[in-house]
Design an enzyme around this catalytic site. Structure first.
Site, PDB file in Angstrom:
ATOM      1  N   SER A 104       0.554  -1.207   0.086  1.00 16.46           N
ATOM      2  CA  SER A 104      -0.065   0.125  -0.200  1.00 16.46           C
ATOM      3  C   SER A 104       0.022   1.357   0.049  1.00 16.46           C
ATOM      4  CB  SER A 104      -0.710   0.317   0.736  1.00 16.46           C
ATOM      5  OG  SER A 104      -1.295  -1.257   1.014  1.00 16.46           O
ATOM      6  N   THR A 114      -1.958   2.692   4.262  1.00 18.42           N
ATOM      7  CA  THR A 114      -1.156   4.603   4.658  1.00 18.42           C
ATOM      8  C   THR A 114      -0.364   4.899   5.014  1.00 18.42           C
ATOM      9  OG1 THR A 114      -2.463   4.671   3.078  1.00 18.42           O
ATOM     10  CG2 THR A 114      -1.656   6.745   3.682  1.00 18.42           C
ATOM     11  N   THR A 155       1.809   6.821   0.986  1.00 18.11           N
ATOM     12  CA  THR A 155       0.562   6.285  -0.160  1.00 18.11           C
ATOM     13  C   THR A 155       0.762   5.600  -1.552  1.00 18.11           C
ATOM     14  OG1 THR A 155      -1.713   5.698   0.030  1.00 18.11           O
ATOM     15  CG2 THR A 155      -1.600   7.653  -0.423  1.00 18.11           C
ATOM     16  N   ARG A 160      -6.126   9.487 -10.337  1.00 18.88           N
ATOM     17  CA  ARG A 160      -6.541   9.618  -8.900  1.00 18.88           C
ATOM     18  C   ARG A 160      -5.740   9.898  -7.806  1.00 18.88           C
ATOM     19  NH1 ARG A 160      -7.055   6.994  -3.562  1.00 18.88           N
ATOM     20  NH2 ARG A 160      -8.705   7.372  -2.265  1.00 18.88           N
ATOM     21  N   VAL A 161      -6.744  11.129  -7.258  1.00 14.94           N
ATOM     22  CA  VAL A 161      -5.329  11.095  -5.914  1.00 14.94           C
ATOM     23  C   VAL A 161      -6.802  11.386  -4.862  1.00 14.94           C
ATOM     24  CG1 VAL A 161      -5.062  13.347  -5.105  1.00 14.94           C
ATOM     25  CG2 VAL A 161      -4.062  12.921  -7.285  1.00 14.94           C
ATOM     26  N   GLY A 162      -6.284  10.738  -3.596  1.00 14.05           N
ATOM     27  CA  GLY A 162      -6.882  10.140  -2.452  1.00 14.05           C
ATOM     28  C   GLY A 162      -6.291  11.466  -1.340  1.00 14.05           C
ATOM     29  N   ASP A 163      -6.793  11.501  -0.241  1.00 12.44           N
ATOM     30  CA  ASP A 163      -6.260  11.831   0.990  1.00 12.44           C
ATOM     31  C   ASP A 163      -4.937  12.327   1.556  1.00 12.44           C
ATOM     32  OD1 ASP A 163      -6.520   9.774   1.548  1.00 12.44           O
ATOM     33  OD2 ASP A 163      -6.932  10.537   4.190  1.00 12.44           O
ATOM     34  N   THR A 211      -5.714   7.583   7.510  1.00 12.11           N
ATOM     35  CA  THR A 211      -5.778   5.954   7.253  1.00 12.11           C
ATOM     36  C   THR A 211      -6.661   5.427   6.025  1.00 12.11           C
ATOM     37  OG1 THR A 211      -4.863   4.299   5.912  1.00 12.11           O
ATOM     38  CG2 THR A 211      -5.828   3.992   7.954  1.00 12.11           C
ATOM     39  N   GLY A 212      -7.488   4.747   5.194  1.00 10.89           N
ATOM     40  CA  GLY A 212      -8.841   4.421   4.770  1.00 10.89           C
ATOM     41  C   GLY A 212      -9.625   5.270   3.478  1.00 10.89           C
ATOM     42  N   GLY A 220     -10.180   7.635   1.164  1.00  9.83           N
ATOM     43  CA  GLY A 220      -9.849   9.173   1.006  1.00  9.83           C
ATOM     44  C   GLY A 220     -10.425  10.316   0.185  1.00  9.83           C
TER      45      GLY A 220
HETATM   46  N1  ASP Z   1      -5.748   6.909   2.236  1.00 10.32           N
HETATM   47  C1  ASP Z   1      -5.349   6.473   1.224  1.00 10.32           C
HETATM   48  C2  ASP Z   1      -6.156   7.153  -0.141  1.00 10.32           C
HETATM   49  O1  ASP Z   1      -7.466   7.188  -0.252  1.00 10.32           O
HETATM   50  C3  ASP Z   1      -5.563   5.310   1.002  1.00 10.32           C
HETATM   51  C4  ASP Z   1      -5.582   3.745   3.034  1.00 10.32           C
HETATM   52  O2  ASP Z   1      -5.273   4.246   3.451  1.00 10.32           O
HETATM   53  O3  ASP Z   1      -4.160   3.295   2.134  1.00 10.32           O
HETATM   54  O4  ASP Z   1      -5.308   6.918  -1.112  1.00 10.32           O
END
Ligand code: ASP
Length: 333
Positions: free
Chosen positions: A90, A192, A210, A220-223, A243-244, A246
């Protein structure tokens, strides 16, 4: 004069000389001393916390502080451990790819001054946490993305390499067989690394790195690299990281929310719980299908963590009751 009437009568040229504060009802005389900041009287012991079961990462971060490094150095070095670990699918090298088979990484870092650096959607560079630090230290910007971020990394001496390992490639090929090529929300496909540290001077810093959601759409971009969402540090108050899923963390600006809740007097644990509650409330019934977890640390060295579903864990490296330092793993359910 009522604002509506004023606007009706005003000509374009007279509008241009109206100050923003009169239109928006702003306060030009903000009292900067009017802040709720906890006063810490005792010397704070160094501490490192991180999302997930990452004892090697927290140990390296801890050793960095022991050798005189700052909390910023600690967060960077700790995140690098997971970025280099190809068994962590990850983060960094060995991360699971997007649905087209490309590994793209996001990372950010924030120091005690509130400076911030981030990179998003970076290919072929393992240590994106260090690239994020270079963005913070060596550029006038805070976020670089994609091709530009990679070129910047190379200009700073980072090595380009293939990040897709045989294992992650095989998993991706398996996914393709049944997925119909759709990015699928899967509460297990995330890990993450968010890390927060306090150093010998009592200063807080943090980092987050991450490969994002597995099999995400390209681009795609997450948090994780976004200030306030995946990470936020305020050296007067504390820090938080996520984490999780995003997308859900972004909608609540979760890490910033936690730090602000701590500013208002909540403990790190209470603040994490409130942030998770907001995520759940905003998501309707969707929360059943995704995971979100937060960890937080305040200026007194207190920690907190909370998550939506079982299966979240975090790691704390701190002094124990026998005055020895050790890494502790907490499985949250
Ligand atoms: N928070 C991350 C994202 O959305 C994913 C993860 O926690 O692995 O990119």
């Amino acid at each position: 004069m009522k604002r509506r009437n004023f606007l009706k009568k005003a000509t374009v040229s007279s509008l241009s000389i109206v100050t923003v504060s009169s239109l928006l009802n702003c306060d030009n005389n903000i009292n900067l001393s009017d802040k709720t900041i906890p006063i810490i009287k005792t010397k704070i012991k160094p501490i490192v916390i991180a999302t997930w079961n990452v004892p090697n990462a927290t140990e390296i971060a801890w050793k960095t502080i022991q050798k005189g490094g700052s909390s910023l150095d600690a967060a960077e070095q700790g995140c690098r451990v997971e970025e280099a670990d190809i068994n962590n699918q990850s983060v960094g090298k060995g991360g699971r790819p997007d649905r087209d088979g490309n590994v793209t990484l996001d990372a950010c870092i924030m120091n005690k001054e509130g400076d911030y650096g981030a990179v998003t959607c970076v290919e072929d560079i393992t240590h994106v946490i260090s690239v994020a630090r270079k963005v913070m230290d060596n550029t006038p910007h805070v976020i670089l993305t994609g091709y530009g971020a990679k070129q910047f990394a190379i200009s700073e001496g980072f090595k380009a390499e293939n990040l897709l390992t045989d294992k992650s490639k095989k998993d991706w090929q398996e996914w393709q067989k049944t997925s119909k090529y759709k990015p699928i929300i899967n509460i297990e496909n995330h890990d993450t690394i968010g890390m927060l540290a306090i150093d010998e001077k009592g200063d807080i810093a943090g980092g987050c790195t991450t490969s994002g959601l597995s099999y995400k759409m390209a681009g795609r971009v997450g948090d994780s690299a976004i200030i306030g969402s995946g990470l936020f540090i305020d050296n007067e108050i504390g820090g938080a990281t996520a984490t999780g899923m995003g997308e859900e963390v972004l909608k609540t600006v979760g890490s910033f929310l936690i730090v602000e809740l701590m500013r208002q007097g909540k403990s790190p644990q209470q603040a994490c719980e409130e942030a998770v509650k907001r995520v759940v409330q905003k998501s309707g019934t969707r929360y059943k299908d995704f995971q979100v977890g937060f960890i937080a640390l305040n200026k007194s060295g207190e920690t907190g963590s909370y998550c939506i579903h079982e299966g979240f864990s975090y790691q704390v490296y701190k002094e124990n009751e026998n005055k020895n330092y050790k890494s502790e793993y907490f499985n949250k359910s």
